[in-house]
Write a protein that holds these residues in place. Sequence first.
Motif, mmCIF file in Angstrom:
data_model
loop_
_atom_site.group_PDB
_atom_site.id
_atom_site.type_symbol
_atom_site.label_atom_id
_atom_site.label_comp_id
_atom_site.label_asym_id
_atom_site.label_seq_id
_atom_site.Cartn_x
_atom_site.Cartn_y
_atom_site.Cartn_z
ATOM 1 N N LEU A 51 0.905 -1.094 0.101
ATOM 2 C CA LEU A 51 -0.163 0.058 -0.029
ATOM 3 C C LEU A 51 0.893 1.156 0.047
ATOM 4 N N LEU A 52 2.261 1.109 0.209
ATOM 5 C CA LEU A 52 3.105 2.109 -0.144
ATOM 6 C C LEU A 52 3.025 2.663 -1.500
ATOM 7 N N PRO A 53 3.435 4.172 -1.672
ATOM 8 C CA PRO A 53 3.383 4.672 -2.998
ATOM 9 C C PRO A 53 4.630 3.864 -3.850
ATOM 10 N N ASP A 54 4.446 3.698 -5.148
ATOM 11 C CA ASP A 54 5.392 3.169 -5.914
ATOM 12 C C ASP A 54 6.736 3.874 -5.659
ATOM 13 N N LYS A 55 6.465 5.257 -5.568
ATOM 14 C CA LYS A 55 7.631 6.026 -5.752
ATOM 15 C C LYS A 55 7.430 6.933 -4.492
ATOM 16 N N MET A 56 8.483 6.658 -3.606
ATOM 17 C CA MET A 56 8.351 7.222 -2.357
ATOM 18 C C MET A 56 9.687 7.588 -1.739
ATOM 19 N N ALA A 57 9.773 8.571 -0.911
ATOM 20 C CA ALA A 57 11.025 8.706 -0.047
ATOM 21 C C ALA A 57 10.763 9.229 1.079
ATOM 22 N N ILE A 58 11.611 8.851 2.047
ATOM 23 C CA ILE A 58 11.478 9.440 3.453
ATOM 24 C C ILE A 58 12.660 10.114 3.992
ATOM 25 N N LEU A 59 12.325 11.279 4.477
ATOM 26 C CA LEU A 59 13.367 12.123 4.989
ATOM 27 C C LEU A 59 13.135 12.376 6.615
ATOM 28 N N GLY A 60 13.956 12.019 7.343
ATOM 29 C CA GLY A 60 14.049 11.942 8.911
ATOM 30 C C GLY A 60 14.771 13.330 9.199
ATOM 31 N N ILE A 61 14.227 13.913 10.173
ATOM 32 C CA ILE A 61 14.772 15.116 10.853
ATOM 33 C C ILE A 61 15.024 14.998 12.129
ATOM 34 N N GLY A 62 16.029 15.239 12.759
ATOM 35 C CA GLY A 62 16.321 15.027 14.183
ATOM 36 C C GLY A 62 17.256 15.901 14.863
ATOM 37 N N ARG A 63 17.611 16.074 15.961
ATOM 38 C CA ARG A 63 18.678 16.657 16.710
ATOM 39 C C ARG A 63 19.920 15.895 16.632
ATOM 40 N N THR A 64 19.877 14.498 16.958
ATOM 41 C CA THR A 64 20.945 13.411 16.766
ATOM 42 C C THR A 64 21.721 13.673 15.677
ATOM 43 N N ASP A 65 22.972 13.678 16.070
ATOM 44 C CA ASP A 65 24.162 14.087 14.997
ATOM 45 C C ASP A 65 24.690 12.556 14.517
ATOM 46 N N MET A 66 24.019 12.423 13.260
ATOM 47 C CA MET A 66 24.385 11.109 12.344
ATOM 48 C C MET A 66 24.123 11.096 11.044
ATOM 49 N N ASP A 67 24.329 10.167 10.393
ATOM 50 C CA ASP A 67 24.004 10.351 8.929
ATOM 51 C C ASP A 67 23.021 9.314 8.551
ATOM 52 N N SER A 68 22.628 9.373 7.319
ATOM 53 C CA SER A 68 21.523 8.460 6.777
ATOM 54 C C SER A 68 21.649 7.044 6.975
ATOM 55 N N LYS A 69 23.078 6.555 6.491
ATOM 56 C CA LYS A 69 23.194 5.144 6.736
ATOM 57 C C LYS A 69 23.108 4.629 8.421
ATOM 58 N N GLU A 70 23.676 5.644 9.309
ATOM 59 C CA GLU A 70 23.310 5.303 10.704
ATOM 60 C C GLU A 70 21.874 5.192 10.951
ATOM 61 N N LEU A 71 21.087 5.924 10.661
ATOM 62 C CA LEU A 71 19.560 5.995 11.046
ATOM 63 C C LEU A 71 19.005 4.661 10.148
ATOM 64 N N ARG A 72 19.364 4.526 9.321
ATOM 65 C CA ARG A 72 18.851 2.991 8.360
ATOM 66 C C ARG A 72 19.191 1.961 9.333
ATOM 67 N N GLU A 73 20.546 1.844 9.833
ATOM 68 C CA GLU A 73 20.873 0.646 10.785
ATOM 69 C C GLU A 73 20.240 0.733 11.846
ATOM 70 N N ASP A 74 19.783 2.142 12.435
ATOM 71 C CA ASP A 74 19.291 2.039 13.730
ATOM 72 C C ASP A 74 17.905 1.551 13.659
ATOM 73 N N PHE A 75 17.187 2.059 12.654
ATOM 74 C CA PHE A 75 15.633 1.604 12.295
ATOM 75 C C PHE A 75 15.650 0.038 12.319
ATOM 76 N N THR A 76 16.792 -0.584 11.703
ATOM 77 C CA THR A 76 16.730 -2.015 11.241
ATOM 78 C C THR A 76 16.823 -2.865 12.427
#
Length: 518
Positions: A51-76
């Motif tokens: 049910l998610l869009p075929d074309k989609m992007a997620i942008l996370g905003i936060g105060r924690t100093d990290m990069d996109s890869k770290e956030l992805r790993e964290d969620f996983t």
Amino acid sequence: MSEQPAHPTSDTTHRLAEPAPPCAIVIFGASGDLTHRLLMPALYNLSRWKLLPDKMAILGIGRTDMDSKELREDFTKTIEGFVADKTAEFSVDKIDQDAWSRVVNTIEYVDGDISDPKLYDEIKAEIDKFSKKGVGCNVLFYLAVAAKLFGPVVVNLAKAGLMKEEDNYWRRVIIEKPFGHDYQSAVALDKQILEVVSESQVFRIDHFLGKETVQNIMALRFGNGFFEPIWNRDHVDHVQITVSETVGVEKRGSFYEATGALRDMVPNHLFQLFTLTAMEPPASFDADAVRDRKEDALRATHHMSREDAQRFAVRGQYTRGKVRDKDVNDYRAEPDVDPKSQTETYVALRLTIDNWRWAGVPFYLRTGKSMAKRKTEIAIRFKQAPLSIFKDTPVDEPIDNWLILNIQPDEGITWQFGAKVPGPHVQLEAVNMKFSYKDFFKVQPSTGYETLIYDAMYGDATLFQRADNIEEGWKIVQPLLDTWKAGKPPLAMYEAGSAGPKEADELLARDGRKWRPL
Ligand code: BG6
């Protein structure tokens, strides 16, 4: 920008369940608890259900100093942690890696201070990048941040031009609860927000409306012919709405101290159950049709005087006890709680509705932490049958007739009525006729946020709160907030693991009634 059809605010056709339209989801508070525990699992489920869009992007905003890869790993890591953790809100046996990668691979992260206009330029640049990658310019902003930041973030988004809808693209914002902390602040917040965006762009979330059993209240009432004729003061004696929790305040001491059970649960979650039970039939499932009828019910609800507020409501706080065999400390000894705290962890109240359907039918509402049992239900007690035909039999007491909508954890519907005990004597006993969701439907583990996020992507606001609904809810509880602030009536203490304070029993006893056992 490529051409993208606009979606009307009340399009309900997606109930046939097709993927949501292309969009970017921007989550403020991406490194926080709510995003980890509920939003990511909900997006994962939407991905599994295609049910998610075929074309989609997620942008996370936060105060924690990290990069996109770290956030992805964290969620996983978090999502994998849910496997077999039976105590989690979202618990699964295994992760579908394809479905998860469709979510996690789209995540980018930007850290920054949400009061700094520069951050919004960065967000804009990211959205432009998404749009070049074919995601388009529809954007759903999700504010999973502290309540005091709701107004400032929306204003900053609007100032940066990020809420502007043009070329058929939509911009929407989901706002978490608590929306305001009393009537005045809710009105002020609405004003601040609605000065810069339109109501159709605002999706005020109440996760109770994401629960299937809550949505089913409308289906039950309005999709079946036999409920409506008896759903009124001619047949209903009174209604009890219970949301009892076994959890205490856990690590949320400082939030809870400033909030309390009333603000945390009543004008939002309990009032959803209350209005869905009490409202008149809407003309359709259209968002405004439903929200108009809810508004009518709230407006017709008797607004208490300060004296009534002391008579018809009870505020309680738990003391040391045992919940499911586990020792529980006094609320006042919990971390970040004032040892002399006057914050309530339990509320009971008696509401009446001044309209033709419900005149003279009390609605009793109660909710509390550290109680004996986790249970959310709406129990409708019907009037007694005349007893004359039993006068020469051993039946001297009528059997209570209840219709119980079991919201959680045992989702279903129960009728309770009297049946003749087999044998030569005429004797009646209370029996239950029960419909249980899990016996009929394959229930998928879900967080309740799935439907809500999906609906927001479609622009269907039926399951979201409109400004007037929120404000009217606060108006009803405002007399309680005012009298309690003045220390009246005193807190009613109850032992952790009990069914609440005795003062709550007295509230019903004055009307000759009793709470249903938990
Ligand atoms: C939240 C409250 O909104 O709802 C919590 O802040 C409460 O205090 C929770 O525990 C209850 O929701 P659910 O879905 O667990 O019944």
